[in-house]
Motif scaffolding. Structure first.
Motif, PDB file in Angstrom:
ATOM      1  N   ARG A  98       0.832  -1.198   0.000  1.00 15.48           N
ATOM      2  CA  ARG A  98       0.000   0.000   0.000  1.00 15.48           C
ATOM      3  C   ARG A  98       0.874   1.258   0.000  1.00 15.48           C
ATOM      4  NH1 ARG A  98      -3.172  -1.240   3.964  1.00 15.48           N
ATOM      5  NH2 ARG A  98      -2.148  -0.057   5.589  1.00 15.48           N
ATOM      6  N   ARG A  99       1.927   1.262   0.806  1.00  9.80           N
ATOM      7  CA  ARG A  99       2.825   2.423   0.856  1.00  9.80           C
ATOM      8  C   ARG A  99       3.576   2.593  -0.470  1.00  9.80           C
ATOM      9  NH1 ARG A  99       3.331   0.222   6.219  1.00  9.80           N
ATOM     10  NH2 ARG A  99       2.434   1.690   7.702  1.00  9.80           N
ATOM     11  N   LEU A 100       4.041   1.501  -1.030  1.00  8.83           N
ATOM     12  CA  LEU A 100       4.755   1.586  -2.306  1.00  8.83           C
ATOM     13  C   LEU A 100       3.840   2.065  -3.425  1.00  8.83           C
ATOM     14  CD1 LEU A 100       6.937  -1.640  -2.090  1.00  8.83           C
ATOM     15  CD2 LEU A 100       7.761   0.726  -2.117  1.00  8.83           C
ATOM     16  N   LEU A 101       2.609   1.591  -3.436  1.00  7.97           N
ATOM     17  CA  LEU A 101       1.667   2.027  -4.468  1.00  7.97           C
ATOM     18  C   LEU A 101       1.334   3.513  -4.333  1.00  7.97           C
ATOM     19  CD1 LEU A 101      -0.716  -1.049  -4.672  1.00  7.97           C
ATOM     20  CD2 LEU A 101       0.839  -0.202  -6.450  1.00  7.97           C
ATOM     21  N   ARG A 102       1.329   4.021  -3.091  1.00  5.16           N
ATOM     22  CA  ARG A 102       1.087   5.453  -2.906  1.00  5.16           C
ATOM     23  C   ARG A 102       2.212   6.276  -3.520  1.00  5.16           C
ATOM     24  NH1 ARG A 102      -0.112   6.295   3.091  1.00  5.16           N
ATOM     25  NH2 ARG A 102       1.616   7.722   2.937  1.00  5.16           N
ATOM     26  N   VAL A 103       3.435   5.768  -3.451  1.00  3.70           N
ATOM     27  CA  VAL A 103       4.584   6.495  -3.988  1.00  3.70           C
ATOM     28  C   VAL A 103       4.707   6.293  -5.491  1.00  3.70           C
ATOM     29  CG1 VAL A 103       7.099   6.658  -3.953  1.00  3.70           C
ATOM     30  CG2 VAL A 103       5.849   6.416  -1.809  1.00  3.70           C
ATOM     31  N   PHE A 104       4.625   5.043  -5.935  1.00  5.70           N
ATOM     32  CA  PHE A 104       4.917   4.728  -7.329  1.00  5.70           C
ATOM     33  C   PHE A 104       3.693   4.548  -8.216  1.00  5.70           C
ATOM     34  CE2 PHE A 104       8.726   3.356  -5.029  1.00  5.70           C
ATOM     35  CZ  PHE A 104       9.678   4.046  -5.743  1.00  5.70           C
ATOM     36  N   GLY A 105       2.530   4.308  -7.628  1.00  5.36           N
ATOM     37  CA  GLY A 105       1.342   4.069  -8.438  1.00  5.36           C
ATOM     38  C   GLY A 105       1.424   2.713  -9.134  1.00  5.36           C
ATOM     39  N   THR A 106       0.501   2.486 -10.043  1.00  4.38           N
ATOM     40  CA  THR A 106       0.497   1.223 -10.788  1.00  4.38           C
ATOM     41  C   THR A 106       0.871   1.493 -12.241  1.00  4.38           C
ATOM     42  OG1 THR A 106      -1.822   1.444 -11.403  1.00  4.38           O
ATOM     43  CG2 THR A 106      -1.360   0.290  -9.333  1.00  4.38           C
ATOM     44  N   ARG A 107       1.257   0.465 -12.951  1.00  3.63           N
ATOM     45  CA  ARG A 107       1.632   0.573 -14.362  1.00  3.63           C
ATOM     46  C   ARG A 107       0.443   1.086 -15.179  1.00  3.63           C
ATOM     47  NH1 ARG A 107       6.423   0.633 -16.472  1.00  3.63           N
ATOM     48  NH2 ARG A 107       7.103  -1.061 -15.174  1.00  3.63           N
ATOM     49  N   GLU A 108      -0.787   0.646 -14.794  1.00  3.91           N
ATOM     50  CA  GLU A 108      -1.985   1.089 -15.507  1.00  3.91           C
ATOM     51  C   GLU A 108      -2.213   2.590 -15.326  1.00  3.91           C
ATOM     52  OE1 GLU A 108      -2.171  -1.582 -13.212  1.00  3.91           O
ATOM     53  OE2 GLU A 108      -1.728  -2.970 -14.837  1.00  3.91           O
ATOM     54  N   GLU A 109      -1.996   3.099 -14.098  1.00  4.01           N
ATOM     55  CA  GLU A 109      -2.225   4.518 -13.822  1.00  4.01           C
ATOM     56  C   GLU A 109      -1.151   5.398 -14.474  1.00  4.01           C
ATOM     57  OE1 GLU A 109      -2.006   4.320  -9.592  1.00  4.01           O
ATOM     58  OE2 GLU A 109      -4.169   4.328  -9.339  1.00  4.01           O
ATOM     59  N   HIS A 110       0.084   4.918 -14.465  1.00  2.00           N
ATOM     60  CA  HIS A 110       1.217   5.707 -14.955  1.00  2.00           C
ATOM     61  C   HIS A 110       2.123   4.831 -15.820  1.00  2.00           C
ATOM     62  CE1 HIS A 110      -0.005   8.619 -11.936  1.00  2.00           C
ATOM     63  NE2 HIS A 110       0.024   7.655 -11.038  1.00  2.00           N
ATOM     64  N   PRO A 111       1.731   4.561 -17.068  1.00  2.00           N
ATOM     65  CA  PRO A 111       2.484   3.639 -17.916  1.00  2.00           C
ATOM     66  C   PRO A 111       3.914   4.100 -18.208  1.00  2.00           C
ATOM     67  CG  PRO A 111       0.653   4.616 -19.133  1.00  2.00           C
ATOM     68  CD  PRO A 111       0.541   5.069 -17.722  1.00  2.00           C
ATOM     69  N   ARG A 112       4.183   5.399 -18.189  1.00  3.77           N
ATOM     70  CA  ARG A 112       5.525   5.895 -18.501  1.00  3.77           C
ATOM     71  C   ARG A 112       6.366   6.190 -17.257  1.00  3.77           C
ATOM     72  NH1 ARG A 112       4.562  10.214 -23.290  1.00  3.77           N
ATOM     73  NH2 ARG A 112       4.435   8.690 -24.960  1.00  3.77           N
ATOM     74  N   ALA A 113       5.806   5.934 -16.089  1.00  2.00           N
ATOM     75  CA  ALA A 113       6.503   6.263 -14.839  1.00  2.00           C
ATOM     76  C   ALA A 113       7.704   5.345 -14.621  1.00  2.00           C
ATOM     77  CB  ALA A 113       5.550   6.144 -13.656  1.00  2.00           C
ATOM     78  N   LEU A 114       8.647   5.845 -13.841  1.00  2.00           N
ATOM     79  CA  LEU A 114       9.839   5.080 -13.481  1.00  2.00           C
ATOM     80  C   LEU A 114       9.437   3.920 -12.580  1.00  2.00           C
ATOM     81  CD1 LEU A 114      12.989   5.061 -13.552  1.00  2.00           C
ATOM     82  CD2 LEU A 114      12.905   6.460 -11.487  1.00  2.00           C
ATOM     83  N   ALA A 115       9.880   2.721 -12.916  1.00  2.00           N
ATOM     84  CA  ALA A 115       9.572   1.547 -12.099  1.00  2.00           C
ATOM     85  C   ALA A 115      10.292   1.649 -10.754  1.00  2.00           C
ATOM     86  CB  ALA A 115      10.010   0.274 -12.821  1.00  2.00           C
ATOM     87  N   ALA A 116       9.648   1.137  -9.713  1.00  2.00           N
ATOM     88  CA  ALA A 116      10.238   1.174  -8.379  1.00  2.00           C
ATOM     89  C   ALA A 116      11.598   0.481  -8.366  1.00  2.00           C
ATOM     90  CB  ALA A 116       9.296   0.525  -7.374  1.00  2.00           C
ATOM     91  N   SER A 117      11.724  -0.642  -9.050  1.00  2.00           N
ATOM     92  CA  SER A 117      12.988  -1.373  -9.074  1.00  2.00           C
ATOM     93  C   SER A 117      14.103  -0.525  -9.690  1.00  2.00           C
ATOM     94  CB  SER A 117      12.836  -2.687  -9.837  1.00  2.00           C
ATOM     95  OG  SER A 117      12.371  -2.430 -11.150  1.00  2.00           O
ATOM     96  N   ARG A 118      13.778   0.196 -10.741  1.00  2.00           N
ATOM     97  CA  ARG A 118      14.771   1.067 -11.385  1.00  2.00           C
ATOM     98  C   ARG A 118      15.171   2.211 -10.460  1.00  2.00           C
ATOM     99  NH1 ARG A 118      17.246   2.418 -16.376  1.00  2.00           N
ATOM    100  NH2 ARG A 118      18.648   4.072 -15.705  1.00  2.00           N
ATOM    101  N   PHE A 119      14.173   2.818  -9.817  1.00  2.00           N
ATOM    102  CA  PHE A 119      14.432   3.907  -8.875  1.00  2.00           C
ATOM    103  C   PHE A 119      15.360   3.442  -7.752  1.00  2.00           C
ATOM    104  CE2 PHE A 119      13.325   5.898  -4.823  1.00  2.00           C
ATOM    105  CZ  PHE A 119      13.703   7.207  -5.096  1.00  2.00           C
TER     106      PHE A 119
END
Length: 144
Positions: A98-119
């Motif tokens: 839940r905490r990670l999703l608040r920070v990074f969101g989901t792939r569906e919500e933000h398809p171009r966002a930086l992946a948590a693993s990459r960050f």
């Protein structure tokens, strides 16, 4: 406070004071810089001011009165930590997700966002230094 993990001291006022005191007590402690900007700094400064005001004075009251009799505490450590885990959702995948999703969101919500693993890979050196410093570990005792 970071002396003990998972909000341990905040579960009881007496232990909260003991934990604050334990952080303040060591000679040459760097609590001012380590807790700069944290709400806990106010508690540490209060302990520091109080102890300085008491320095060199004799205790006024030497009562051996028991504040919280141990004999009346029938709760086991297992029950204590079960209640704590339920309250704070400590060590549950759901709580961390839940905490990670608040920070990074989901792939569906933000398809171009930086992946948590990459960050995390990108900030690993800074994160490692921070964790080593906060845990008061020597650099050679940490794993890579």
């Amino acid at each position: 406070m970071l002396h003990l993990g998972h909000w341990y001291a905040q579960s009881h006022p007496t232990e909260d004071f003991a934990e604050t005191f334990a952080v303040w007590l060591p000679p040459r402690s760097r609590w001012r810089s380590q807790y700069a900007g944290w709400p806990a700094l106010a508690k540490l400064e209060f302990v520091d001011q109080t102890m300085r005001a008491l320095e060199g004075r004799r205790a006024v009251r030497l009562s051996r009165e028991t504040v919280e009799p141990l004999a009346e505490n029938e709760r086991t450590l297992r029950e204590h930590y079960r209640r704590k885990q339920a309250r704070y959702e400590v060590d549950t995948a759901r709580a961390y997700d839940r905490r990670l999703l608040r920070v990074f969101g989901t792939r569906e919500e933000h398809p171009r966002a930086l992946a948590a693993s990459r960050f995390l890979r990108d900030v690993r050196p800074q994160l490692r230094r921070l964790l080593i410093r906060r845990a008061r570990m020597h650099r050679t005792s940490s794993t890579t």
